[in-house]
Write an enzyme that holds these catalytic residues in place. Structure first.
Site, PDB file in Angstrom:
ATOM      1  N   CYS A  22       0.836  -1.189   0.000  1.00 19.29           N
ATOM      2  CA  CYS A  22       0.000   0.000   0.000  1.00 19.29           C
ATOM      3  C   CYS A  22       0.875   1.245   0.000  1.00 19.29           C
ATOM      4  CB  CYS A  22      -0.884   0.020   1.251  1.00 19.29           C
ATOM      5  SG  CYS A  22      -1.746  -1.524   1.567  1.00 19.29           S
ATOM      6  N   GLY A  96       2.838  -3.149   3.911  1.00 21.30           N
ATOM      7  CA  GLY A  96       3.768  -4.260   3.973  1.00 21.30           C
ATOM      8  C   GLY A  96       3.124  -5.601   4.190  1.00 21.30           C
ATOM      9  N   VAL A 310      12.125  -9.758 -19.579  1.00 21.81           N
ATOM     10  CA  VAL A 310      12.181  -8.751 -20.641  1.00 21.81           C
ATOM     11  C   VAL A 310      13.572  -8.753 -21.271  1.00 21.81           C
ATOM     12  CG1 VAL A 310      10.428  -7.251 -19.622  1.00 21.81           C
ATOM     13  CG2 VAL A 310      12.838  -6.890 -19.034  1.00 21.81           C
ATOM     14  N   SER A 382      11.287 -12.011  -6.532  1.00 22.14           N
ATOM     15  CA  SER A 382      12.495 -11.602  -7.240  1.00 22.14           C
ATOM     16  C   SER A 382      13.725 -12.199  -6.576  1.00 22.14           C
ATOM     17  CB  SER A 382      12.608 -10.073  -7.264  1.00 22.14           C
ATOM     18  OG  SER A 382      13.075  -9.591  -6.012  1.00 22.14           O
TER      19      SER A 382
END
Length: 645
Positions: A22, A96, A310, A382
């Site tokens: 948020c 969070g 990408v 990630s």
């Protein structure tokens, strides 16, 4: 508003409403009779709509107001913030994820706390009732949040251990404290003067970003990672609650024992980050870090996970073939995208997401991979952190080499290395090593960060006044010197984590993912893994020239040899081609304009010579000019213009 929210809590309790990524903001007037303008707070809140497009909320009570923007990840049908306790004396606005909220909730229930929801947000309220600001020491997760204690008239701000989530504040003594997840929220308050903090500008030229607690604006600060702020009776205190401590007590363990512990920790770190009621996937670059995370994700799932990558048309900048190989070997869904950006358009757009000068050009592919991921998922894991924690950069090899050479250097004239450094041509391979050996270890470590592009000599050449040059590396030297690590490599890694990781890598990922309303989770940055790696011998991080040795040993049976053995590439961009072609007119309009000259910061004649040499191929100033056009575009948007004011 407070009565409505609290009245809804019994209804909301039917859901497992963990409140997710948020944006937060708030305003505290020190004079209790001076009410906060709730409409102004709403304006601040709305600047962060991209961080939370699924809803908003405001709590306002006389001299305090808290704002919240919500991006729904778990319990998408319910969940409203700010949230209060039973008697409305403690309020929280939270950004969070608390990964150990279930265990914390059970412990709080055993101590008599009554929950009306099953959310990690309500855990914060009751944990604060139990422990006050020391509550933060019990939290495992990524977070930035505010607690308002109405009984004590006390505002507390908290930021997670590695600074995954941002938090900015401005304290105007005798008047108010304003805070927000992004600088744009503070700017929208109308209370932030457009005064550039020029020492921060000088740091930006040295590092590509502004490190530590400063920002580009005077009297506006970042709350540092692993710190909390307490504001009471018109005064603030900022305290550290966690520090990474290095230890050699476990060096007697075998490599197999370290691997076993590492695998267990990393598997659990991935597992707890897979909780989601919305589509979840992963960034996949084809490198070791993201591939390791994806391999564990796929092992923990009974169906193919979504991976997003990408690349570019230019082969030398394209990692898609490696990412495709990994995805296929693990049986993942693979969604590749080739980036063909409208460079000028995306350049301007991205500056508005950082709110201050930020010149790490890899933010462009990070933006596009986040954009591509958001079309498939709402949460992405990630591999961030692997290079900084496990010695993944070439400078880590150099640090180790220099440490060994220093033993020999003790028997040589003190001026030898400085003389060699001055005499060798600038582009001579290994020249910087002589410069490093001519100074102290802490100065050498700082040089590896600050001498990227604009070193002191070049800044003195291009500034209009040499007084703009500051000692940008003093805090870097101090961090290196005071680190609890006992060896040169761990000291360098600790410095990386405290600076480049927090203020560049994590800023880049947060802004670019939030620009696309995407949540990114980084298992390697679980603080339990950081504490574990602080006990691992340096020889298992950089082993006989092999970077990230421990991680590579962990996944060597899972990954193809072509991935394990290939040279690190990272997000690289054709900046030189862009500047000489698509962006040439744009650059010249920015840097050789009357407005740029009137700022009085740079010697335009010196820059004109550099630009001509760059165009003629006589010097590689591509990234230098990238930094300068980022800076000037920021000036035009934020200082000359009225963005967010």
């Amino acid at each position: 508003m407070s009565l409505i929210i609290c009245a809804l809590l019994p209804i909301i309790s039917r859901y497992q409403n963990r409140f997710p990524m948020c944006g937060i903001c708030g305003w505290l007037n020190y004079n209790r009779d001076n009410a906060v303008d709730s409409q102004l707070l709403e304006k601040m809140n709305n600047t962060m709509r991209h961080r939370g497009p699924d809803g908003d909320g405001i709590f306002s009570d006389h001299n305090i107001a808290l704002g919240h923007r919500r991006l729904s990840i778990i319990d998408v049908a319910a969940g409203k913030q700010p949230l209060c306790n039973e008697d409305q004396t403690v309020w929280v606005s939270f950004n969070g994820e608390i990964y150990n909220y279930v265990e914390l909730m059970e412990g709080l229930k055993q101590r008599g706390h009554i929950f009306t929801t099953r959310s990690d947000t309500e855990v914060l309220v009751h944990l604060y009732e139990e422990k006050g600001e020391h509550m933060v020491e019990d939290l495992q997760g990524m977070f930035a949040f505010a607690i308002w204690d109405a009984k004590q008239q006390k505002l507390c701000l908290f930021r997670d251990r590695v600074g995954k989530k941002p938090l900015y504040y401005c304290d105007e003594p005798g008047k108010h404290l304003i805070f927000g997840s992004e600088l744009k929220a503070l700017l929208a308050s109308g209370k932030i003067p457009k005064e550039v903090y020029y020492p921060a500008l000088d740091q930006y030229l040295s590092f590509l970003y502004i490190p530590f607690d400063k920002t580009i604006y005077k009297n506006v600060y970042k709350l540092p990672a692993a710190h909390y702020l307490v504001c009471q009776d018109g005064s603030i205190t900022v305290k550290r609650y966690w520090q990474l401590e290095f230890s050699t007590n476990s060096y007697a363990q075998t490599e197999e024992q370290f691997l076993y512990d590492f695998e267990a920790l990393l598997t659990d770190a991935v597992k707890v980050r897979l909780r989601s009621d919305v589509p979840l996937g992963a960034f996949l670059s084809g490198g070791i870090d993201s591939s390791s995370v994806v391999s564990i994700m796929q092992e923990l799932n009974n169906r193919p996970i979504e991976t997003v990558s990408v690349g570019f048309d230019e082969e030398e900048y394209n990692e898609l073939p490696y990412a495709r190989e990994i995805a296929h070997s693990f049986g993942c869904h693979f969604s590749p995208s080739v980036i063909k950006p409208d460079v000028e358009d995306i350049f301007v757009k991205l500056i508005t997401h950082f709110d201050e000068p930020f010149a790490d050009s890899s933010c462009i592919p990070t933006y596009y991979v986040s954009k591509a991921a958001r079309e498939k998922v709402t949460v992405a894991l990630s591999g961030d952190g692997g290079d900084e924690l496990l010695a993944g950069y070439s400078r880590h090899r150099i640090e180790t080499l220099e440490h060994r050479l220093r033993h020999v250097a003790r028997f040589m004239p003190s001026t030898l290395f400085s003389s060699l450094y001055r005499l060798l041509p600038e582009r001579t391979k290994g020249r910087n090593i002589f410069g490093d050996l001519a100074c102290s270890p802490e100065e050498a470590a700082a040089r590896k960060h600050s001498n990227l592009l604009f070193n002191q000599a070049l800044k003195e050449h291009i500034y209009s006044d040499s007084s703009f040059v500051t000692d940008v590396s003093s805090q870097f030297r101090e961090l290196y010197r005071t680190s609890s690590a006992s060896n040169a490599l761990d000291k360098a890694l600790h410095l990386d984590m405290q600076t480049y990781l927090i203020d560049d890598i994590l800023v880049k990922v947060d802004r670019m993912s939030m620009a696309n309303s995407l949540e990114v989770r980084a298992p390697l940055l679980d603080y339990r893994i950081l504490e574990f790696l602080a006990t691992v011998p340096p020889s298992l991080k950089l082993h006989k020239g092999v970077t990230k040795y421990l991680l590579k040993q962990l996944v060597k049976k899972k990954l193809p040899a072509s991935i394990l053995e290939r040279k690190k590439q990272g997000f690289r961009l054709p900046i030189e081609l862009w500047l000489k072609n698509e962006l040439r007119e744009f650059v010249e309009d920015l840097l050789f304009s009357q407005a740029f000259k009137e700022r009085g910061v740079f010697n335009v004649s010196a820059l004109e010579v550099m630009w001509r040499r760059f165009l003629e191929g006589q010097a590689d100033y591509a990234h230098h000019f990238w930094q300068l056009i980022v800076l000037e575009q920021w000036f035009r948007l934020y200082i000359d213009g009225d963005l967010y004011v």
